[in-house]
Scaffold this motif. Structure first.
Motif, PDB file in Angstrom:
ATOM      1  N   GLN A 227       0.866  -1.190   0.000  1.00 49.83           N
ATOM      2  CA  GLN A 227       0.000   0.000   0.000  1.00 49.83           C
ATOM      3  C   GLN A 227       0.896   1.232   0.000  1.00 49.83           C
ATOM      4  O   GLN A 227       2.105   1.102   0.183  1.00 49.83           O
ATOM      5  N   THR A 228       0.322   2.398  -0.211  1.00 52.22           N
ATOM      6  CA  THR A 228       1.149   3.568  -0.503  1.00 52.22           C
ATOM      7  C   THR A 228       1.156   4.644   0.583  1.00 52.22           C
ATOM      8  O   THR A 228       1.786   5.686   0.411  1.00 52.22           O
ATOM      9  N   SER A 229       0.493   4.405   1.700  1.00 51.57           N
ATOM     10  CA  SER A 229       0.582   5.357   2.813  1.00 51.57           C
ATOM     11  C   SER A 229       1.904   5.153   3.552  1.00 51.57           C
ATOM     12  O   SER A 229       2.334   4.021   3.785  1.00 51.57           O
ATOM     13  N   ASP A 260       0.510  11.518  -8.693  1.00 51.07           N
ATOM     14  CA  ASP A 260      -0.124  10.971  -7.490  1.00 51.07           C
ATOM     15  C   ASP A 260      -1.210   9.955  -7.824  1.00 51.07           C
ATOM     16  O   ASP A 260      -1.539   9.101  -7.001  1.00 51.07           O
ATOM     17  N   ASP A 261      -1.758  10.040  -9.031  1.00 49.16           N
ATOM     18  CA  ASP A 261      -2.789   9.076  -9.410  1.00 49.16           C
ATOM     19  C   ASP A 261      -2.251   7.648  -9.391  1.00 49.16           C
ATOM     20  O   ASP A 261      -3.001   6.702  -9.108  1.00 49.16           O
ATOM     21  N   LYS A 264      -2.792   5.355  -6.380  1.00 45.38           N
ATOM     22  CA  LYS A 264      -4.084   4.698  -6.181  1.00 45.38           C
ATOM     23  C   LYS A 264      -4.221   3.429  -7.019  1.00 45.38           C
ATOM     24  O   LYS A 264      -5.170   2.667  -6.842  1.00 45.38           O
ATOM     25  N   ASP A 265      -3.292   3.222  -7.941  1.00 47.01           N
ATOM     26  CA  ASP A 265      -3.355   2.045  -8.817  1.00 47.01           C
ATOM     27  C   ASP A 265      -3.207   0.786  -7.969  1.00 47.01           C
ATOM     28  O   ASP A 265      -2.331   0.707  -7.107  1.00 47.01           O
ATOM     29  N   THR A 266      -4.059  -0.194  -8.214  1.00 43.87           N
ATOM     30  CA  THR A 266      -4.059  -1.376  -7.346  1.00 43.87           C
ATOM     31  C   THR A 266      -2.846  -2.276  -7.554  1.00 43.87           C
ATOM     32  O   THR A 266      -2.657  -3.225  -6.798  1.00 43.87           O
ATOM     33  N   GLN A 269      -1.253  -0.249  -4.750  1.00 44.78           N
ATOM     34  CA  GLN A 269      -2.170  -0.323  -3.615  1.00 44.78           C
ATOM     35  C   GLN A 269      -2.822  -1.713  -3.620  1.00 44.78           C
ATOM     36  O   GLN A 269      -4.022  -1.877  -3.818  1.00 44.78           O
ATOM     37  N   ASP A 272      -6.185  -2.965  -2.058  1.00 41.46           N
ATOM     38  CA  ASP A 272      -7.478  -2.609  -2.649  1.00 41.46           C
ATOM     39  C   ASP A 272      -7.738  -3.357  -3.953  1.00 41.46           C
ATOM     40  O   ASP A 272      -8.750  -3.119  -4.613  1.00 41.46           O
TER      41      ASP A 272
END
Length: 348
Positions: A227-229, A260-261, A264-266, A269, A272
């Motif tokens: 994940q990216t956080s 930054d988009d 969100k790519d799985t 990430q 998700d």
């Protein structure tokens, strides 16, 4: 003073105060052999990756260099063939998404055709290569009784996201067609990787499912990025850990993504992503690692999706420990566990 000015002023050297605190914390939390390895790495005077340009970062002493330095201190051989006997190697080319990729084939003793594991190295998708991760791939071939094909993939920033993922899927597609030529069984394939490569292993299993390719029997993911956080429990707890810290991961990601988009790519990430229908998964984590929580979150997501998963967390060791079985007891344990999980999957 700008960040560039600061980098120039200290020539990329680690902050001495943060370095001292990091060492003090490690002395309380790390196993004795892990501490010895960390000291061997420090003796090679690595600079702070997050302060460097990419070309210089790629020249820094690696975890493999630290293992060899410690072996030399102990008066032991550094020859991979001595450290992991009974595994022979050859160099080949594998088809990537945009051209040939270099790969090393590790073949253990045994009567073929043998199962085959496609293995992806770590390095944040920016630094390192399959040779730096020889210890993990070679040890896995021995422990699993499977042929391991460790492939290099295109790296950022020259080839930003998703080039590495495209190469990983192309390499898996190639393996399905060419496993037999390596002495392998094309019906018994698996995916494995460490760190960035641990992410690629899971992402490739998803992509292979969606492309209708022969599904892997198993996925081994060692301290993956899931994940990216950068604000998870373990990122905060191990913000200044060695050899991987929070600032380094931020540096890797900045060189990797186009915008930054992409975060969100799985494929990045993973937690998700649509995980249902994947084969059994093994997750391995180190306690002293910013990525530990990534593994725990991925375990939860896999469980929710109904995917068989087992995760083990090894106390007293840090990121990159898995390939250091020559000098770390926990690495030997983790490789044996990974090998047993793969053997079990290949017999189902």
């Amino acid at each position: 003073m700008s960040d560039d000015d600061l980098r120039h002023e200290d020539n990329g050297k680690p902050n001495p105060v943060i370095n001292a605190i990091s060492n003090a914390v490690a002395s309380l939390r790390a196993d004795d052999d892990m501490l010895a390895l960390a000291k061997a790495h420090e003796s090679l005077h690595p600079k702070a990756t997050e302060k460097l340009e990419v070309a210089e970062a790629r020249r820094q002493p690696t975890a493999a260099d630290a293992v060899n330095a410690l072996l030399q201190q102990q008066g032991r051989s550094t020859r991979p063939e001595d450290l992991v006997p009974g595994v022979r190697t050859s160099e080949i080319s594998v088809d990537g998404a945009a051209g040939a990729l270099p790969a090393t084939v590790y073949t253990p003793e045994g009567t073929g055709p043998l199962p085959v594991v496609l293995y992806f190295h770590g390095g944040g998708w920016v630094i390192a290569d399959r040779k730096v991760y020889d210890g993990g791939a070679r040890g896995l071939a021995k422990a699993s009784g499977a042929i391991v094909v460790s492939v290099d993939y295109r790296q950022a920033p020259e080839h930003r996201f998703p080039a590495a993922w495209d190469d990983a899927l192309a390499a898996y597609r190639w393996l399905g067609v060419n496993a037999a030529s390596l002495g392998g069984d094309p019906s018994r394939l698996a995916l494995a990787g460490e760190s960035a490569g641990g992410n690629l292993a899971v992402a490739t299993a998803i992509a292979a499912r969606d492309a209708g390719l022969t599904p892997p029997r198993h996925v081994l993911s060692v301290y993956p990025v899931a994940q990216t956080s950068l604000n998870t429990e373990s990122y905060i707890e191990n913000a200044i850990a060695k050899p991987l810290n929070r600032a380094m991961v931020k540096w890797f990601v900045e060189h990797l993504v186009r915008s930054d988009d992409d975060l969100k790519d799985t494929r990045l990430q993973l937690i998700d992503a649509q995980l249902a229908g994947l084969p059994s998964v093994t997750l391995i984590n180190a306690r002293l690692d910013p990525l530990r929580s990534d593994g725990a979150k991925l375990e939860d997501a896999l469980n929710t999706a109904g995917v068989p998963v087992e995760r083990r967390e090894y106390e007293g060791v840090a990121h990159e420990f898995f390939g250091a079985a020559a000098v770390l007891e926990k690495a030997r344990e983790a490789q044996a566990f990974a090998g047993a999980r793969l053997r079990e999957a290949f017999t189902r």
